[in-house]
Scaffold this motif. Sequence first.
Motif, PDB file in Angstrom:
ATOM      1  N   ASP A  60      85.753  73.896  15.899  1.00 56.03           N
ATOM      2  CA  ASP A  60      84.379  73.533  15.554  1.00 56.03           C
ATOM      3  C   ASP A  60      84.109  72.035  15.655  1.00 56.03           C
ATOM      4  N   TRP A  61      85.112  71.230  15.932  1.00 56.64           N
ATOM      5  CA  TRP A  61      84.963  69.775  15.862  1.00 56.64           C
ATOM      6  C   TRP A  61      83.851  69.237  16.759  1.00 56.64           C
ATOM      7  N   ASP A  62      83.701  69.803  17.941  1.00 53.01           N
ATOM      8  CA  ASP A  62      82.685  69.291  18.867  1.00 53.01           C
ATOM      9  C   ASP A  62      81.272  69.395  18.300  1.00 53.01           C
ATOM     10  N   ASP A  63      81.071  70.314  17.365  1.00 50.94           N
ATOM     11  CA  ASP A  63      79.727  70.560  16.846  1.00 50.94           C
ATOM     12  C   ASP A  63      79.501  70.002  15.448  1.00 50.94           C
ATOM     13  N   VAL A  64      80.466  69.232  14.937  1.00 53.55           N
ATOM     14  CA  VAL A  64      80.318  68.643  13.605  1.00 53.55           C
ATOM     15  C   VAL A  64      79.525  67.344  13.713  1.00 53.55           C
ATOM     16  N   ASP A  65      78.448  67.249  12.976  1.00 57.82           N
ATOM     17  CA  ASP A  65      77.616  66.046  12.967  1.00 57.82           C
ATOM     18  C   ASP A  65      78.340  64.952  12.169  1.00 57.82           C
ATOM     19  N   ILE A  66      78.773  63.900  12.864  1.00 57.88           N
ATOM     20  CA  ILE A  66      79.521  62.821  12.205  1.00 57.88           C
ATOM     21  C   ILE A  66      78.669  61.559  12.058  1.00 57.88           C
ATOM     22  N   THR A  67      77.359  61.689  12.257  1.00 58.17           N
ATOM     23  CA  THR A  67      76.485  60.507  12.309  1.00 58.17           C
ATOM     24  C   THR A  67      76.647  59.599  11.102  1.00 58.17           C
ATOM     25  N   ASP A  68      76.479  60.139   9.917  1.00 60.62           N
ATOM     26  CA  ASP A  68      76.442  59.297   8.719  1.00 60.62           C
ATOM     27  C   ASP A  68      77.769  58.592   8.478  1.00 60.62           C
ATOM     28  N   LEU A 110      86.198  65.379   9.903  1.00 57.48           N
ATOM     29  CA  LEU A 110      86.577  66.573  10.663  1.00 57.48           C
ATOM     30  C   LEU A 110      87.623  67.445   9.996  1.00 57.48           C
ATOM     31  N   ASP A 111      88.421  66.885   9.097  1.00 59.09           N
ATOM     32  CA  ASP A 111      89.485  67.669   8.464  1.00 59.09           C
ATOM     33  C   ASP A 111      89.012  68.957   7.795  1.00 59.09           C
ATOM     34  N   PRO A 112      87.806  68.981   7.190  1.00 54.26           N
ATOM     35  CA  PRO A 112      87.384  70.226   6.525  1.00 54.26           C
ATOM     36  C   PRO A 112      87.080  71.380   7.485  1.00 54.26           C
ATOM     37  N   TYR A 113      87.046  71.117   8.783  1.00 49.31           N
ATOM     38  CA  TYR A 113      86.623  72.129   9.745  1.00 49.31           C
ATOM     39  C   TYR A 113      87.776  72.539  10.660  1.00 49.31           C
ATOM     40  N   PRO A 114      87.755  73.762  11.169  1.00 54.54           N
ATOM     41  CA  PRO A 114      88.756  74.151  12.169  1.00 54.54           C
ATOM     42  C   PRO A 114      88.548  73.346  13.450  1.00 54.54           C
TER      43      PRO A 114
END
Length: 258
Positions: free
Chosen positions: A180-188, A173-177
Motif C-alpha cells: 500500500d505504500w505507493d498510495d499513502v499520502d505522506i504530504t504532512d 509508512l511503517d503502519p501500512y503493508p
Amino acid sequence: MSVSWPESGYIAYPWDADTYRWSQAARVVGQAVAQDPKMIETWLQCEGTWFVGVDALPSDGTGAIAGCDLKGPFLEQIGQRTDLHPAQLSITYPGYPRPRAGESDAGFRYRRNRDAAHMDGVLAEGTPKRRFFRERHDWILGIPLTETTPNASPLVVWEGSHRILQAALQAALDPYPVSDWDDVDITDIYVSARKTVFETCQRRVLFSRPGEAVLLHPYLLHGVAPWSQTASASKHGRMIAYFRPVSSESSRCKIRQK
C-alpha cells in the motif's frame, strides 16, 4: 553493492580522466538532444530556462554513451550496473528560475527561494497537490558536462538531511503493508520533515566541473540554485547528466538504508 555513506549524505569525486572522457562524449550527444524540436517541446520549461530532460540522454543499461563506457572512481561505491535508465539531461540557462507552466505563486517562490529543494521519488499529484513516495532509488549520480562559473545554477544539498527524511518516511509508512505504500499520502509528514531540514541542516553548494562527479544518498534533500546575474557559461548552459537507478523489489521494501 552497498554504498558506504558519510554523515553528509553525499560523496564528491575529484577530476578523473575516465569521467572526463564520458562527460565529453555525453556533452556532444546532449547538445544535439537539447536542440531537437521534439525534445524542446517536451522538456524545455520555466520560460525557456530549464530543460528537464528525464531519460533524454540515450545511454545504455551500463551507462555507456556514444561508445564511451561509464567509468570513474564512483564505481568503487556503486559497482557496474546493467539496468540503468537513460540518463537525465538537466540543463539550466541564464535567468533560471522562471515560473514553470501551471506553477502557483507559492510554488515559484519555493523554487526561487528554496532552490526547489526536494527528495527524488516523492511525487506531487492532484489539486491541491498531495505527495506520495512513488519511486525508490539506490543512489543519484551527477556528472557535469559543460564548463560554467560556480554561480551558474549549481546543485545544492542539505547535509545530513537524508537521516531526517528517512525517519519521517519510516514513521509515515511503517503502519501500512508494503503493497500500500505507493498510495499513502505522506504530504504532512514530508513537509514537516523538510521544514526541520531547513532549520537544522547546512545548505551546501556542490559546484563541479566536467571530469568530476557527485554521488547523493537517495533520501538527501537537494535542489538547483538560481542562475546568478554574474554567472557565465557557453550557449549550451549548465548541463548535468543524472543516473538514479530504481531499487530492486527487496530494496524497495526498506526505508532504512545505511
